[in-house]
Design a protein around this motif. Structure first.
Motif, PDB file in Angstrom:
ATOM      1  N   ALA A  76       4.865   6.321  15.660  1.00 26.45           N
ATOM      2  CA  ALA A  76       4.101   7.329  14.915  1.00 26.45           C
ATOM      3  C   ALA A  76       3.549   6.755  13.615  1.00 26.45           C
ATOM      4  CB  ALA A  76       4.988   8.543  14.625  1.00 26.45           C
ATOM      5  N   ILE A  77       4.346   5.909  12.946  1.00 25.59           N
ATOM      6  CA  ILE A  77       3.886   5.277  11.701  1.00 25.59           C
ATOM      7  C   ILE A  77       2.636   4.452  11.956  1.00 25.59           C
ATOM      8  CG2 ILE A  77       4.455   3.459  10.025  1.00 25.59           C
ATOM      9  CD1 ILE A  77       7.385   4.509  10.162  1.00 25.59           C
ATOM     10  N   MET A  78       2.663   3.672  13.027  1.00 26.63           N
ATOM     11  CA  MET A  78       1.514   2.805  13.316  1.00 26.63           C
ATOM     12  C   MET A  78       0.329   3.594  13.860  1.00 26.63           C
ATOM     13  SD  MET A  78       3.308  -0.727  14.641  1.00 26.63           S
ATOM     14  CE  MET A  78       4.582   0.081  15.594  1.00 26.63           C
ATOM     15  N   GLU A  79       0.593   4.604  14.667  1.00 27.31           N
ATOM     16  CA  GLU A  79      -0.502   5.451  15.155  1.00 27.31           C
ATOM     17  C   GLU A  79      -1.201   6.128  13.979  1.00 27.31           C
ATOM     18  OE1 GLU A  79      -1.885   5.933  17.986  1.00 27.31           O
ATOM     19  OE2 GLU A  79      -0.500   5.069  19.459  1.00 27.31           O
ATOM     20  N   ASN A  80      -0.398   6.471  12.961  1.00 29.12           N
ATOM     21  CA  ASN A  80      -0.940   7.152  11.799  1.00 29.12           C
ATOM     22  C   ASN A  80      -1.784   6.227  10.923  1.00 29.12           C
ATOM     23  OD1 ASN A  80      -0.524   8.902   9.035  1.00 29.12           O
ATOM     24  ND2 ASN A  80      -0.174  10.118  10.877  1.00 29.12           N
ATOM     25  N   ARG A  81      -1.658   4.923  11.160  1.00 24.38           N
ATOM     26  CA  ARG A  81      -2.466   3.961  10.394  1.00 24.38           C
ATOM     27  C   ARG A  81      -3.413   3.180  11.312  1.00 24.38           C
ATOM     28  NH1 ARG A  81       1.320   1.566   5.524  1.00 24.38           N
ATOM     29  NH2 ARG A  81       2.776   3.306   5.379  1.00 24.38           N
ATOM     30  N   ARG A  87       8.523  -2.154   7.957  1.00 32.03           N
ATOM     31  CA  ARG A  87       7.781  -3.228   7.293  1.00 32.03           C
ATOM     32  C   ARG A  87       7.434  -4.323   8.288  1.00 32.03           C
ATOM     33  NH1 ARG A  87      10.216  -5.493   1.799  1.00 32.03           N
ATOM     34  NH2 ARG A  87       9.716  -3.353   1.268  1.00 32.03           N
ATOM     35  N   LYS A  88       8.420  -4.650   9.148  1.00 33.02           N
ATOM     36  CA  LYS A  88       8.152  -5.682  10.138  1.00 33.02           C
ATOM     37  C   LYS A  88       7.128  -5.201  11.166  1.00 33.02           C
ATOM     38  CE  LYS A  88      10.188  -9.110  13.128  1.00 33.02           C
ATOM     39  NZ  LYS A  88      11.385  -9.904  13.445  1.00 33.02           N
ATOM     40  N   ALA A  89       7.210  -3.929  11.550  1.00 29.43           N
ATOM     41  CA  ALA A  89       6.253  -3.387  12.512  1.00 29.43           C
ATOM     42  C   ALA A  89       4.822  -3.525  11.993  1.00 29.43           C
ATOM     43  CB  ALA A  89       6.565  -1.917  12.796  1.00 29.43           C
ATOM     44  N   HIS A 100       0.834  -1.207   0.000  1.00 27.99           N
ATOM     45  CA  HIS A 100       0.000   0.000   0.000  1.00 27.99           C
ATOM     46  C   HIS A 100       0.868   1.256   0.000  1.00 27.99           C
ATOM     47  CE1 HIS A 100      -3.332   2.667   0.868  1.00 27.99           C
ATOM     48  NE2 HIS A 100      -2.682   3.155   1.900  1.00 27.99           N
ATOM     49  N   ILE A 101       0.574   2.179  -0.907  1.00 34.71           N
ATOM     50  CA  ILE A 101       1.297   3.454  -0.958  1.00 34.71           C
ATOM     51  C   ILE A 101       0.390   4.514  -0.346  1.00 34.71           C
ATOM     52  CG2 ILE A 101       2.476   5.137  -2.404  1.00 34.71           C
ATOM     53  CD1 ILE A 101       2.732   2.982  -4.538  1.00 34.71           C
ATOM     54  N   PRO A 102       0.673   4.957   0.867  1.00 34.31           N
ATOM     55  CA  PRO A 102      -0.217   5.904   1.545  1.00 34.31           C
ATOM     56  C   PRO A 102      -0.053   7.318   1.016  1.00 34.31           C
ATOM     57  CG  PRO A 102       1.698   5.486   2.905  1.00 34.31           C
ATOM     58  CD  PRO A 102       1.833   4.599   1.694  1.00 34.31           C
ATOM     59  N   ASN A 103      -0.988   8.181   1.377  1.00 37.17           N
ATOM     60  CA  ASN A 103      -0.831   9.597   1.089  1.00 37.17           C
ATOM     61  C   ASN A 103       0.367  10.143   1.873  1.00 37.17           C
ATOM     62  OD1 ASN A 103      -3.144   9.604  -0.538  1.00 37.17           O
ATOM     63  ND2 ASN A 103      -4.471   9.978   1.230  1.00 37.17           N
ATOM     64  N   GLU A 104       0.880  11.291   1.406  1.00 35.04           N
ATOM     65  CA  GLU A 104       2.112  11.824   2.002  1.00 35.04           C
ATOM     66  C   GLU A 104       1.964  12.094   3.491  1.00 35.04           C
ATOM     67  OE1 GLU A 104       5.496  15.260   1.165  1.00 35.04           O
ATOM     68  OE2 GLU A 104       3.924  14.851  -0.295  1.00 35.04           O
ATOM     69  N   ASP A 105       0.764  12.454   3.938  1.00 36.83           N
ATOM     70  CA  ASP A 105       0.596  12.751   5.361  1.00 36.83           C
ATOM     71  C   ASP A 105       0.691  11.507   6.231  1.00 36.83           C
ATOM     72  OD1 ASP A 105      -1.772  11.600   4.586  1.00 36.83           O
ATOM     73  OD2 ASP A 105      -3.075  13.150   5.431  1.00 36.83           O
ATOM     74  N   ARG A 106       0.713  10.332   5.614  1.00 36.87           N
ATOM     75  CA  ARG A 106       0.895   9.091   6.369  1.00 36.87           C
ATOM     76  C   ARG A 106       2.329   8.560   6.278  1.00 36.87           C
ATOM     77  NH1 ARG A 106      -3.887   6.611   8.134  1.00 36.87           N
ATOM     78  NH2 ARG A 106      -5.798   7.336   7.126  1.00 36.87           N
ATOM     79  N   ILE A 107       3.187   9.242   5.553  1.00 32.46           N
ATOM     80  CA  ILE A 107       4.594   8.848   5.472  1.00 32.46           C
ATOM     81  C   ILE A 107       5.355   9.609   6.550  1.00 32.46           C
ATOM     82  CG2 ILE A 107       6.653   8.773   4.028  1.00 32.46           C
ATOM     83  CD1 ILE A 107       4.851   8.598   1.590  1.00 32.46           C
ATOM     84  N   ILE A 108       5.845   8.899   7.544  1.00 26.96           N
ATOM     85  CA  ILE A 108       6.435   9.505   8.746  1.00 26.96           C
ATOM     86  C   ILE A 108       7.957   9.471   8.678  1.00 26.96           C
ATOM     87  CG2 ILE A 108       6.568   9.347  11.267  1.00 26.96           C
ATOM     88  CD1 ILE A 108       3.789  10.058  10.221  1.00 26.96           C
ATOM     89  N   GLY A 109       8.583  10.569   9.097  1.00 27.14           N
ATOM     90  CA  GLY A 109      10.028  10.589   9.317  1.00 27.14           C
ATOM     91  C   GLY A 109      10.873  10.513   8.065  1.00 27.14           C
TER      92      GLY A 109
END
Length: 406
Positions: A216-221, A250-252, A19-28
């Motif tokens: 933050a990546i997981m909270e954002n999803r 990826r593992k997270a 899945h390629i998320p929107n930019e606001d879901r790409i963290i760090g």
């Protein structure tokens, strides 16, 4: 029999690896995004993009960011009236020059406009190149080629051909750029001077995520799940596990998704820390099983031998001589052909190339008389997982419950 709705997931696709998320879901990865945007910027007006090499460990967002930026660039170029093509090749699946060219041609082709067919097989490599060049000139002003896991290519001639296509007169009206992605920062050392000269690349390194970024990546999803389904300790635990694996996002996400699946399959009302612990083991096994999926029995036997040695001797590294003794015992137990030690060594080295095993050298002696011992091999996954995955193979089933060390 059929549930009316999923009790755990609401938007499960947010946790899928592809899945390629929107930019606001790409963290760090703001700096990394800007770096790739800078390399591609000339392309949005039809100019020549800079060739780019991207390095970083697995799960650091290399492929995700590259796909996101190139997709955005293609959309923006289209709005400017520029015909931009983009093509993605996973070199773990297409590891030969011919397969790469075939996949590029098929992905970029529009047979209704070009009248060109790209058969899966049956043509020479040169013929496939010729059709690719025709497609590029007929359909596009600029094309971005993404070669992921490029270190898995069996040869680097395709890099030479793609990077010199314009200079060599293969294409006339299309500007071609390459983004090559590798987990190995030493990849460039494997390229010969001709390739390096024609590539003239820009290099970027993606650092591992830290635990806070992973959280933050997981909270954002988190909205992949239904509200209130996951307990408060689930995401921190997933992040902690992934941080131990060199910041592998990826593992997270794998663990988080699998934890949800386990909760769903057990009819649990919530996803808990126990589901996360069980999912971690499952994710490790699934990942290793995927690495071994297409490996022949004779490639798995020495890996199993090494795993048995690690578990039995409680040591991490072993020489091919030590592995061969256990390998010979295993093949005799299974009534398999026993390869020569040289041929078994070839299998071990192939496993190293595929990142299934690790390998080190040990220098002995000092001064002019020093030498190098034979390679020492080590597992890149826990020995119990390696054994469990290989013993699931029907060819190895007779070894179940039996000692693997003679």
């Amino acid at each position: 029999m059929w549930a009316a709705e999923d009790p755990i997931f609401e938007r499960k696709q947010l946790l899928e690896i592809d899945h390629i998320p929107n930019e606001d879901r790409i963290i760090g990865r703001d700096e990394e995004i800007e770096n790739i945007v800078s390399s591609l910027h000339p392309a949005i007006s039809g100019g020549s993009p800079r060739n780019t090499l991207i390095y970083g460990k697995t799960g650091t967002g290399k492929s995700l960011v590259t796909k996101h930026v190139t997709r955005s660039a293609q959309r923006y170029a289209g709005n400017q009236g520029v015909e931009m093509g983009r093509a993605y090749v996973d070199c773990t699946q297409s590891s030969t020059e011919t397969r790469v060219v075939v996949n590029l041609a098929r992905e970029l082709n529009n047979p209704e406009r070009t009248g060109i067919s790209i058969p899966e097989t049956g043509l020479s490599t040169d013929a496939y190149y010729h059709r690719l060049w025709q497609i590029l000139d007929e359909l596009y002003d600029v094309v971005i080629v993404i070669l992921d896991e490029i270190d898995k290519l069996q040869e680097n001639e395709v890099l030479m051909q793609l990077s010199r296509a314009g200079e060599a007169g293969k294409v006339d009206s299309c500007n071609l750029g390459i983004i090559a992605i590798s987990n190995k920062i030493s990849f460039k050392k494997s390229l010969d001077e001709r390739v390096l000269s024609s590539l003239q690349d820009t290099e970027f390194i993606f650092p591992p995520y830290d635990a806070n970024q992973l959280r933050a990546i997981m909270e954002n999803r988190k909205d992949a799940f239904r509200p209130g389904v996951i307990t408060d300790d689930v995401i921190p635990l997933c992040a902690a596990y992934a941080a131990q694996e060199h910041g592998d996002a990826r593992k997270a996400l794998d663990i988080l998704r699998n934890a949800g699946e386990l909760a769903k399959n057990s009819d649990a009302e919530k996803v808990t820390d126990q589901h996360v612990k069980d999912a971690r083991d499952k994710a490790d096994m699934d990942r290793f099983a995927a690495l071994l999926k297409d490996q022949p029995t004779q490639a798995k036997a020495p890996i199993l031998a090494l795993a048995a040695l690690v578990e039995s001797k409680n040591e991490a590294e072993f020489s091919s001589n030590e592995i061969y003794e256990v390998y010979r015992y295993i093949t005799n137990q299974l009534d398999m052909d026993t390869l020569s030690q040289r041929r078994m060594n070839d299998r071990l080295n192939e496993a190293v190339f595929l990142d299934i095993l690790g390998r080190t050298e040990r220098v002995v002696g000092r001064g002019r008389g020093r030498g190098v011992t034979p390679y020492l091999y080590h597992l890149l996954e826990d020995s119990d997982i390696v054994q469990a995955v290989i013993l699931r193979d029907s060819r190895f089933e007779p070894l179940g419950g039996q000692p693997l060390i003679p």
